[in-house]
Structures are given as structure tokens and as C-alpha cells.
Motif scaffolding. Sequence first.
Motif, PDB file in Angstrom:
ATOM      1  N   THR A   1      59.554 -93.697 -86.617  1.00 58.74           N
ATOM      2  CA  THR A   1      59.210 -93.069 -85.689  1.00 58.74           C
ATOM      3  C   THR A   1      60.540 -92.392 -86.822  1.00 58.74           C
ATOM      4  O   THR A   1      60.762 -91.909 -86.923  1.00 58.74           O
ATOM      5  CB  THR A   1      59.871 -93.784 -84.957  1.00 58.74           C
ATOM      6  OG1 THR A   1      61.173 -94.680 -85.607  1.00 58.74           O
ATOM      7  CG2 THR A   1      59.390 -95.166 -84.183  1.00 58.74           C
ATOM      8  N   ALA A   2      59.512 -90.312 -85.873  1.00 57.14           N
ATOM      9  CA  ALA A   2      59.935 -89.291 -85.816  1.00 57.14           C
ATOM     10  C   ALA A   2      61.338 -89.332 -84.717  1.00 57.14           C
ATOM     11  O   ALA A   2      61.459 -90.097 -83.940  1.00 57.14           O
ATOM     12  CB  ALA A   2      59.219 -88.508 -85.568  1.00 57.14           C
TER      13      ALA A   2
ATOM     14  N   PRO B   1      66.467 -88.463 -76.465  1.00 61.40           N
ATOM     15  CA  PRO B   1      66.340 -87.522 -75.636  1.00 61.40           C
ATOM     16  C   PRO B   1      66.271 -86.004 -76.520  1.00 61.40           C
ATOM     17  O   PRO B   1      66.998 -85.730 -77.225  1.00 61.40           O
ATOM     18  CB  PRO B   1      66.818 -87.997 -75.174  1.00 61.40           C
ATOM     19  CG  PRO B   1      68.116 -88.600 -75.430  1.00 61.40           C
ATOM     20  CD  PRO B   1      67.668 -89.146 -77.100  1.00 61.40           C
ATOM     21  N   PRO B   2      65.208 -85.430 -75.749  1.00 55.18           N
ATOM     22  CA  PRO B   2      65.105 -83.839 -76.520  1.00 55.18           C
ATOM     23  C   PRO B   2      66.262 -83.422 -76.617  1.00 55.18           C
ATOM     24  O   PRO B   2      66.698 -82.248 -77.075  1.00 55.18           O
ATOM     25  CB  PRO B   2      64.054 -83.191 -75.453  1.00 55.18           C
ATOM     26  CG  PRO B   2      63.194 -84.697 -74.920  1.00 55.18           C
ATOM     27  CD  PRO B   2      63.938 -85.193 -74.621  1.00 55.18           C
ATOM     28  N   GLU B   3      67.035 -83.063 -74.986  1.00 63.67           N
ATOM     29  CA  GLU B   3      68.494 -82.590 -74.916  1.00 63.67           C
ATOM     30  C   GLU B   3      69.398 -83.248 -75.816  1.00 63.67           C
ATOM     31  O   GLU B   3      70.777 -81.944 -76.058  1.00 63.67           O
ATOM     32  CB  GLU B   3      69.066 -83.386 -73.454  1.00 63.67           C
ATOM     33  CG  GLU B   3      68.967 -84.236 -72.860  1.00 63.67           C
ATOM     34  CD  GLU B   3      67.530 -84.880 -72.408  1.00 63.67           C
ATOM     35  OE1 GLU B   3      67.675 -86.445 -71.858  1.00 63.67           O
ATOM     36  OE2 GLU B   3      66.469 -84.144 -72.557  1.00 63.67           O
ATOM     37  N   LEU B   4      68.884 -83.685 -75.994  1.00 61.32           N
ATOM     38  CA  LEU B   4      70.301 -84.287 -77.253  1.00 61.32           C
ATOM     39  C   LEU B   4      70.145 -83.759 -78.244  1.00 61.32           C
ATOM     40  O   LEU B   4      70.637 -83.105 -79.224  1.00 61.32           O
ATOM     41  CB  LEU B   4      70.402 -85.796 -77.990  1.00 61.32           C
ATOM     42  CG  LEU B   4      71.496 -86.818 -78.414  1.00 61.32           C
ATOM     43  CD1 LEU B   4      72.786 -86.202 -78.375  1.00 61.32           C
ATOM     44  CD2 LEU B   4      70.871 -87.765 -78.789  1.00 61.32           C
ATOM     45  N   LEU B   5      68.852 -83.864 -78.617  1.00 66.66           N
ATOM     46  CA  LEU B   5      68.052 -82.456 -80.392  1.00 66.66           C
ATOM     47  C   LEU B   5      68.671 -81.719 -80.097  1.00 66.66           C
ATOM     48  O   LEU B   5      68.757 -80.354 -80.462  1.00 66.66           O
ATOM     49  CB  LEU B   5      66.902 -83.506 -80.520  1.00 66.66           C
ATOM     50  CG  LEU B   5      66.305 -84.845 -80.898  1.00 66.66           C
ATOM     51  CD1 LEU B   5      65.086 -84.791 -80.860  1.00 66.66           C
ATOM     52  CD2 LEU B   5      66.937 -85.024 -81.789  1.00 66.66           C
TER      53      LEU B   5
END
Length: 164
Positions: free
Chosen positions: A129-130, A136-140
Motif C-alpha cells: 500500500t502507498a 490520514p492526509p493531515e498526518l502526511l
Amino acid sequence: MNTEPITGGCQCGAVRYTLHREPHNPHICHCRMCQKAFGSYFAPLASVEMDDFEVTRGALAIFRSSGLVERGFCRDCGTPLTYRFVEGPGRISVALGSLDHPERVKPARQAGSEGRMPWFAELAGLESTASEETDPPELLAQIRRTSRQHPDHDTEEWPPETLE
């Protein structure tokens, strides 16, 4: 043949280098000493003549892992960078993962196969998986915003003053 310079360095950017020739003997080494030095199941390496290796920022810290071999790394972040026989051929091997474009140098053989993990051949079949699929997008976004990892190209200085 790719004519772009072959550059690389450590994770934090304190040590940067340039290879002035295409590296030869690209391989992965499974021996236990390389596993320990890289903190991984293998060490990806390729060699150049010493005259074709130039540290362009900082200095390599050296650990003499045996009477014959020294390993260069970044004293600040610990990234493994080089492997060199102290006496003998005037060559130095670089850690392929430390290249700015590691995809340019494909390993052509394996060494130290006595230390290869018995399940190594099964890795390609594992679920994949990527990061965007699992985090979560906010973590990235926060990681990108606060990252102190040096980018995959030379910079005048690092880190930028704007990091959180």
C-alpha cells in the motif's frame, strides 16, 4: 547513458557527495555485518574509484567494522553512506539508498547469501500500500511541513529556516 551528475547524501543533509563516474558492481549484500551496519536485511552498494568520489558538504564519520573495512556515515543523523577496504583497491562503495535517484542504479547480483533471510523471495508477494492509503492526509501534511529530511538534490544550505 545518463549524463546527470550522480549525487547523494545523508537523511539530514549534513553530508553530501558526488560520484564523477557511473558506479560499478551494483549489488546487495546479505552478510550479517552489512545487516547490522544498515539496520536492515541487506545493504545495497556500488563502487567507484576513490578519485571519482567527492564529499561536497560535511565530512564522513568513520567506523572501522573490522581490521579490513571502514564504514562512513553521518555523525548527525546516522545514515550509512560508504563501505571501503582500508588497504587494497582504491575504491569506495556507496549506499545506493543514499543516492538522490537510487532508481538509476539497479543491483545486478547478491553477495553474502549465507545471511539472506529464508523468506526474502516472498517479499514481492506481500500486500503493498502507498502511504496515502494508510495514513490520514493531515498526518502526511504535518510530516511534509515539519520534515527535516534533506531533499533529493543539492542545496546551498540545509535545513531551511522555515521549518516548524
